[in-house]
Design an enzyme around this catalytic site. Structure first.
Site, short mmCIF file in Angstrom:
data_model
loop_
_atom_site.label_atom_id
_atom_site.label_comp_id
_atom_site.label_asym_id
_atom_site.label_seq_id
_atom_site.Cartn_x
_atom_site.Cartn_y
_atom_site.Cartn_z
N THR A 67 28.58 -38.17 28.37
CA THR A 67 29.89 -38.70 28.78
C THR A 67 30.38 -39.75 27.79
O THR A 67 31.57 -39.98 27.70
CB THR A 67 29.80 -39.33 30.18
OG1 THR A 67 28.65 -40.17 30.22
CG2 THR A 67 29.67 -38.27 31.27
N ASP A 216 23.40 -45.71 23.45
CA ASP A 216 22.03 -46.17 23.19
C ASP A 216 22.02 -47.57 22.57
O ASP A 216 21.24 -48.43 22.97
CB ASP A 216 21.31 -45.17 22.26
CG ASP A 216 21.35 -43.76 22.82
OD1 ASP A 216 21.56 -43.61 24.04
OD2 ASP A 216 21.18 -42.81 22.04
#
Ligand code: GLA
Length: 427
Positions: A67, A216
């Site tokens: 997403t 991340d």
């Protein structure tokens, strides 16, 4: 994102929770091991003490997969395991100093996971394509910082890790973030963490060549102990969402399926391109702009329809999990478990990024009583996250191990995932 092959470390089973208020990042006694090992490696390789040691955690993602690059929502958290970088600002190893043409603006890199290999990178004239393998991540960060107008000194870096590489736990982002914090602090630069996350992402996109999103690096740089990070990838607004499974009598089990995850192979980029095509055909800037799963039915191509349906429904699942955690409803964890399992089905059937070991691990975990389970990260290999009640972790682990043994697969590895502190200087 791809995992730097040389940055991975030993997988440690069952990590203990650390005490409140310690200066070390959460992860407990074990988290200090890569830190002291990186400092020792520095001294052994460079014959001097480092100026400091920085550590950046890997991440697990509670909800919101594929997403981020669709400008949607993600809900990752920082792990107790990560990558340590012992770093000193100096012109280079003593043998290099004073050499004709030596500018002093050189990175010298070594990693405990790459014994013997030392990579030297000239900062002047550095460009994408010049460095490959694990060293491309720290070198790419230096390149991205300099491209953004920041000037770095030469530096020596010694890396160690307790994050397994190729397990979908973002060892690459952790390596980027540890290097980014170390290099900017040694240069006396004061760069906000959201900007640093964007710079690390640029390193990965343009220097390493993987079109990953910003999840991340954000989790590693912004994560907080006992919290998940809600990130709106359109506005880049963030919120810390209280997330302490242990306090609710639950645990998060990570299952490294040992099927190696490598996003440099192109499948990740193809998913991203399919999403962009779906958005174009639906006349929206990105799939984030769709809020009703029925909207995707207008897509003629069944593959694009499935891809878009995953993204739209996963965005909704992120918000549903945030609402459950925020309200702290008594049945929040069983309901989060159901959402995890729905997300896995969506990633498996609609987005088609799961892999046989992940499907088997999810099935075995659910059969053994897990509240929910799903693959995490980019897919095509890596890890599964299972939410279990206290006391159920043992049976779940046994059931997953047994399912793998019956198929003659490499045994899975387990660790407990604890929402932990963000990256920072530790020594
Ligand atoms: C990888 C990428 C992230 C994200 C995930 C999937 O981890 O690096 O940006 O796209 O895959 O959610």
């Amino acid at each position: 994102m791809s995992e730097p092959k040389g940055a991975g470390g030993a997988w440690t089973e069952e990590r203990r929770r650390s005490d409140e208020g310690r200066s070390r990042p959460q992860g407990g006694r074990e988290a200090s091991e890569p830190v002291s090992r990186a400092a020792e490696l520095f001294t052994a390789r460079f014959g001097a003490s480092p100026d400091g040691v920085w550590r950046a955690p890997g991440r697990a993602n509670l909800m919101g997969e594929h997403t981020d690059y669709n400008q949607g929502f993600v809900l990752p958290f920082a792990l107790g395991q990560g990558i340590a970088a012992a770093v000193a600002r100096q012109p280079g190893p003593p043998s290099q100093a004073g050499r004709p043409g030596w500018s002093g603006r050189r990175l010298v890199l070594c990693s405990a996971q790459e014994p013997g290999a030392r990579v030297e990178v000239e900062l002047d004239g550095l460009a994408p394509g010049q460095v490959t393998g694990w060293a491309a991540y720290p070198a790419g960060v230096a390149w991205a910082l300099e491209t953004a107008g920041y000037r770095l000194p030469g530096a020596c870096l010694a890396i160690d890790s307790d994050l397994p590489a190729g397990a979908g736990l973002s060892s690459s982002a952790a390596l980027e973030c540890a290097a980014a914090l170390a290099l900017t602090e040694l240069a006396g630069l004061d760069i906000g963490r959201p900007e640093l996350a964007a710079i690390a992402q640029r390193a990965e996109n343009e220097f390493v060549g993987v079109p990953s999103g910003i999840m991340d690096q954000s989790a590693s740089l912004l994560g907080q102990r006992e919290h998940a990070l809600l990130l709106d990838c359109r506005s880049l607004e963030t919120a810390q969402v209280p997330f302490d499974p242990a306090a609710a009598g639950s645990r998060l089990l990570l299952i490294n399926t040992r099927a190696e995850h490598d996003l440099t192979t192109g499948a990740y980029g193809r998913r991203r391109a399919e999403c962009e095509r779906a958005a174009r055909e639906l006349g929206v800037p990105s799939l984030r702009y769709l809020t009703n799963p029925a909207d995707v039915e207008r897509l003629a191509d069944p593959v694009l329809r499935r891809r878009a349906r995953h993204v739209v429904t996963d965005d909704q699942r992120v918000l549903a999990v945030v609402a459950l955690l925020t309200r702290a409803a008594p049945d929040a964890y069983p309901r989060i478990g159901l959402l995890l399992t729905q997300a896995h089905e969506s990633l498996r059937d609609d987005f088609e990024v799961s892999w046989p070991q992940a499907d088997a691990a999810v099935d075995a975990a659910l059969t053994a009583g897990a509240l929910g389970a799903r693959m995490i990260g980019g897919g095509f290999g890596g890890s599964v996250l299972a939410l279990v009640r206290d006391g159920a972790a043992g049976p779940v682990r046994a059931a997953v191990a047994d399912a793998f043994a019956r198929r003659s697969w490499v045994a899975p590895e387990f660790l407990e995932a604890v929402p932990s502190a963000r990256a920072g200087r530790v020594e």
